[in-house]
Design an enzyme around this catalytic site. Structure first.
Site, PDB file in Angstrom:
ATOM      1  CB  SER A 138      -8.522   3.522   2.391  1.00 22.53           C
ATOM      2  OG  SER A 138      -7.175   3.249   3.541  1.00 22.53           O
TER       3      SER A 138
ATOM      4  CE  LYS B 129      -3.964   1.920   2.342  1.00 17.83           C
ATOM      5  NZ  LYS B 129      -4.943   1.798   3.271  1.00 17.83           N
TER       6      LYS B 129
ATOM      7  CB  SER C  28      -8.218   0.700   5.453  1.00 22.03           C
ATOM      8  OG  SER C  28      -9.286   2.231   5.127  1.00 22.03           O
TER       9      SER C  28
END
Lengths: 477, 481
Positions: B143, B68, B167
């Site tokens: 996210s 990420k 997330s």
């Protein structure tokens, strides 16, 4: 400057610069001789993703200070974020303490304006991180640009806050001298390094609002800044202008204070607990730190008086700097303690101050040697002072200059008895007029003859001894 | 579909890491998902060639992993999908990256996300939204949407995400894969760009429970650079096949029916009840439990997250790194303009709200109160998961399957509501996993299992037993073929 109408409180920022690493990262604290921004890492630069880790030694040092300042120690540490934007603050918040400072309710004794001991109350002692350093191109209010040096960013700071107990710039100065002295005794602080101690001061006249004066970086600066501020506030009052609550910046070069913001512009720092640090139960550390606390100035002074039989004034002077006190103890163990106290406190310290150097530039061995020569009558007092000055002024290798060599090289050895007697006989013979005056009852005429003796021995005779011998000779004749 | 274990078997059998990674890059370049912000082609291929020359050992030897974009990678641009971090290349690796490298993994790139992890759909990214491989018109969740989409579409065998309020689990649910939010403190946050420090954890996204456990094993454990991290007992892989016999599952009544459970899609609710029956069939028992403060969770979560974010994001001023615009003016105007241009609207909204919540006079009313609610919610979980209660809890991960791109982005509140089942877990700090448990109109549904603090072993064991007894994790999205 003391008028009884002046109220002063101090906030002193003390760098715990005897620590080897910064407060939240492993960066070295030894940056003073380095280029800007060479003692930094992702943590103290606040790069994205980095986290603070508490330097446990820093907490221990802080507890040491809080205890020495007679504070109550909190059970647990709690750190907060103080949020504000400034280019010297790379995270845009400072990790500091807020409503649970490490220590509270302390005090220290200073010599007050009236010469008496005075207790100055300490509100709180708390830990925080130092921001970086801004270097302005010119003065703060006119600089075209500024540069940032993050070397000192993240250094462990202690903020020591006093109650408004100080009544004059001189008292403020003597508080700071005492504080510095205690910190150096605790071995947590070296006051000789740049930025080691920075002072903010709250100052007001009775019945008036206070001004906070920031950016004072020396003990001398405090006296000057506060004296300026008192004059400024008094003359404003005389002109009928009321002091408003404001923050002023001390401009050291111009020795004036400049208003930088008023109360209406005060910050909202949005304090909240730092989520990246876990609370530490420091109450458990206190007994150990307390047990290892070194002897502090007041205790040392009392011990010097009792143990070495010296005058209180001498003891106070000797203990006002840890290095001087240690020097004295080394010497006093090998030389008559009272003679040593007088020579170190009255002569050596004066010579050091005059040259603005510290006592590590002088060897205790040399002091012992000098005192021993004095005691054995090998040199006169005048000669001893000369030896001390010569050694202090010697710029080369210290091992080359010993008191004995200085005495030899400069011919400072006290003249032997025979030589002095010979000089006395010669002087009496040469000074017919003075001898006649003496005989006529003018006792003072003897001083002239002693002067001749001193000249003949090039100062190596003891003046008292010469005086006695001259008198003897005159009375014999 | 790419599995870690299959890749490793291929490498052991003499396959070339360079070829394998090259074919992944080929696939990523052809992809329509927009799952990656940056591909670390040079770094990854060089490491693959090294591996091919003299293979090293390690639990993840030769395995490509996607990261990420909020996790710092030395030498690879890390932007958090924000314009304000344009050009920022971290000079250091996050702890989890060091751990992955020590276990032999190869970092292949940085995945798309909501800007600074603020979102539930990956639509707030400066680089544009990532698409859901099951339906390109839909969001992958957020996210960590890029990480989830990449894994689901076979563009990486596994990925790291971060989970502040759901997330990792949300995108895992929307993309039909496995995602774990570890216990707060189990994985070091050193190197994770902070959104809300007291809530977030890094965790794995993978195709199945075993692959996820493998990555968990690598990244968890104490790191002296994160004061909130603790020692890990590990044992996630070895405890995997213990079954669920004797375990009691708690079903929080507040998550079904009235209250926060009201907006739940009927298909989602049905799938979760089917899962509960399946667990019972496998030898577990279940009972209804209560988490009475659930209805306050969302409000408390957003106040805490936004408050912390307002402080965390204050450092981005373009002065030392990141976005720089034209000619510099005075410092104040320069950084104000950079922040105005560098942050997207959702980030600005959260900074403003967080700043407000922390302001003098409001701190007690908002932040302090939210912390108190948080304590109550934590106690809810501790009570429900106490020795007399349940061993684990079962809930839906998301109230509904993946929604359409653009459907909710204009209505922040309806978007925040999507986090209603995931957010309480972060407030309590307990671990949770999301794994596939069915489909609604061809879109994956996620089952959330929640465990006791630091009891990841039971969590993974239960998830594995369920997975072994169901086919959902084997389904492959159209986009992959």
């Amino acid at each position: 400057m003391a008028g009884g109408d002046v109220i002063i409180g101090l906030e002193v920022h003390v760098q715990l610069n005897r620590l080897r690493s910064k407060l939240f990262c492993g960066c070295s604290t030894d940056y003073h001789a380095s280029d800007p921004n060479t003692h930094t890492c992702p943590v103290c630069l606040g790069l994205p993703g980095t986290l603070p880790v508490m330097n446990r030694r820093a907490v221990e040092y802080a507890i040491r200070v809080a205890l020495a300042l007679n504070c109550e120690i909190q059970g647990e540490t709690l750190f907060y974020r103080k949020n504000y934007y400034y280019p010297d603050l790379p995270k845009a918040f400072q990790i500091t303490q807020y409503d649970f400072p490490l220590g509270m309710g302390g005090s220290i004794l200073i010599k007050g304006e009236d010469g008496e001991e005075k207790k100055i109350r300490i509100t709180r002692v708390h830990m925080e991180e130092d921001p970086g350093r801004l270097v302005h191109a010119g003065t703060i209010d006119r600089a075209k640009y500024s540069m940032v040096d993050y070397n000192r960013c993240g250094m462990a700071l202690l903020e020591v806050v006093t109650e408004p107990d100080l009544r004059s710039p001189k008292e403020a100065r003597s508080f700071l001298d005492k504080l510095r002295n205690i910190l150096e005794y605790l071995d947590v602080f070296d006051g000789g390094l740049e930025g080691a101690m920075r002072i903010d001061s709250n100052i007001s006249l009775v019945g008036g609002e206070r001004a906070e004066v920031k950016n004072i970086s020396s003990h001398k600066g405090v006296e000057k800044a506060l004296a300026y501020e008192i004059t400024r506030q008094r003359s404003a009052r005389r002109r009928g202008v009321a002091q408003v609550q404001e923050t002023r910046h001390y401009d050291e070069l111009r020795a004036i204070t400049v208003s930088i913001r008023t109360k209406e512009e005060a910050h909202d720092y949005r304090y909240f607990p730092e989520p990246d640090l876990v609370p530490m139960r420091i109450a458990d550390w206190v007994p150990e730190v307390e047990a290892e606390l070194p002897e502090l100035p007041d205790a040392k002074r009392e011990r010097f008086v009792a143990e070495y039989g010296i005058a209180d004034d001498h003891a106070r002077s000797l203990t006002s700097e840890i290095r001087v006190a240690n020097f004295y103890e080394v010497v006093a163990k090998r030389a008559p303690s009272r003679l040593a106290a007088a020579w170190i406190a009255d002569v050596l310290k004066g010579e050091l101050n005059y040259r603005d150097i510290t006592i590590d530039k002088f060897s205790p061995d040399h002091m012992v040697e000098i005192l021993s020569m004095l005691e054995g009558g090998k040199i006169t007092e005048k000669g001893a002072v000369e030896v001390i000055r010569t050694i202090l002024d010697h710029s080369g290798d210290l091992s080359e200059v010993t008191p004995t060599r200085v005495v030899e090289a400069k011919g400072l050895a006290r003249a032997g008895n025979d030589a002095v007697k010979a000089a006395v006989r010669a002087a009496v013979e040469e000074s017919a007029q003075a001898v006649a005056d003496y005989r006529a009852g003018n006792e003072k005429a003897i001083n002239f003859i002693v002067g001749v003796v001193m000249k003949k021995t090039r100062g190596r005779a003891d003046p008292g001894e010469a005086n006695r011998l001259v008198k003897e000779t005159l009375d014999e004749i | 579909m790419v599995m870690i274990r299959e890749l490793q078997e291929g490498l052991f059998a003499g396959g070339s890491a360079e070829e394998m990674i090259n074919s992944l890059f080929e696939k990523i370049r052809r992809s329509r998902l927009n799952a990656y912000n940056h591909i670390a082609e040079d770094q990854a291929l060089e490491r693959a060639r090294e591996f091919d020359r003299s293979p090293w050992e390690g639990s993840l030897a030769g395995v490509p992993i996607a990261i990420k974009d909020s996790i710092s990678t030395r030498g690879i641009e890390t932007n958090c999908s924000s314009r304000i971090l344009s050009g920022y290349v971290p000079p250091y690796d996050a702890h989890v990256i060091e751990r992955l490298k020590e276990e032999g993994a190869i970092i292949i790139g940085k995945t798309n996300m909501d800007e600074f992890a603020m979102g539930t759909s990956t639509e707030t990214s400066y680089f544009g939204p990532t698409k859901n491989p099951w339906d390109l018109d839909r969001v992958p969740g957020g996210s960590s949407g890029g990480s989830a989409a990449a894994v689901a579409a076979g563009e990486a065998p596994a990925a790291l995400g971060s989970d502040t309020g759901g997330s990792i689990r949300g995108p895992a649910s929307f993309c039909g894969i496995v995602g774990i939010k570890p216990t707060y403190g189990l994985v070091s946050r050193y190197g994770l760009v902070s959104y809300a420090n007291s809530l977030e954890q890094i965790g794995p996204l993978a195709m199945d429970v075993e692959d996820a456990a493998l990555v968990m094993e690598a990244i968890s454990g104490h790191d002296p650079r994160d004061s909130t991290s603790v020692k890990s007992e590990g044992g996630y892989l070895s405890g995997l096949n213990g079954g669920v016999e004797g375990l009691t599952f708690g079903v929080p009544k507040e998550y079904f029916g009235e209250g926060v459970g009201e907006g739940v899609d009927p298909e989602v609710e049905r799938s979760v009840w089917d899962a509960i029956s399946k667990l019972e069939e496998l030898g577990a028992s279940w009972k209804m439990v209560s988490l009475p403060h659930t209805k306050y969770a969302l409000a408390a979560y957003y106040i805490i997250a936004m408050s912390e974010a307002s402080s965390n994001l204050a450092r981005f001023d373009g002065l030392r790194y990141g976005l720089r615009l034209g000619a510099d003016q005075d410092w104040h105007s320069t950084f104000s303009e950079i922040r105005a241009a560098g942050f997207g609207p959702e980030v600005k909204r959260r900074i403003l709200l967080g700043t407000y919540a922390l302001s003098a006079g409001y701190y007690g009313r908002y932040y302090l109160k939210a912390l108190k609610v948080r304590t109550l919610i934590k106690q809810d979980f501790e009570r429900a998961l106490s020795s007399g209660g349940a061993d684990l809890l079962v809930t839906p991960t998301m109230p509904f399957p993946a929604f359409k791109i653009g459907e909710r982005i204009e209505d922040p509140l309806s978007l925040y509501m999507a986090d209603v089942f995931t957010v309480p877990i972060n407030l309590a700090g307990v671990p949770a996993i999301s794994l596939p448990c069915g489909f609604a109109d061809g879109l994956p549904i996620g089952l959330q299992i929640i465990g006791r603090h630091f009891d990841e072993v039971s969590l993974l064991r239960a998830a594995k037993a369920y997975e072994d007894a169901t086919p959902y994790h084997e389904a492959v999205p159209k986009e992959v073929i």
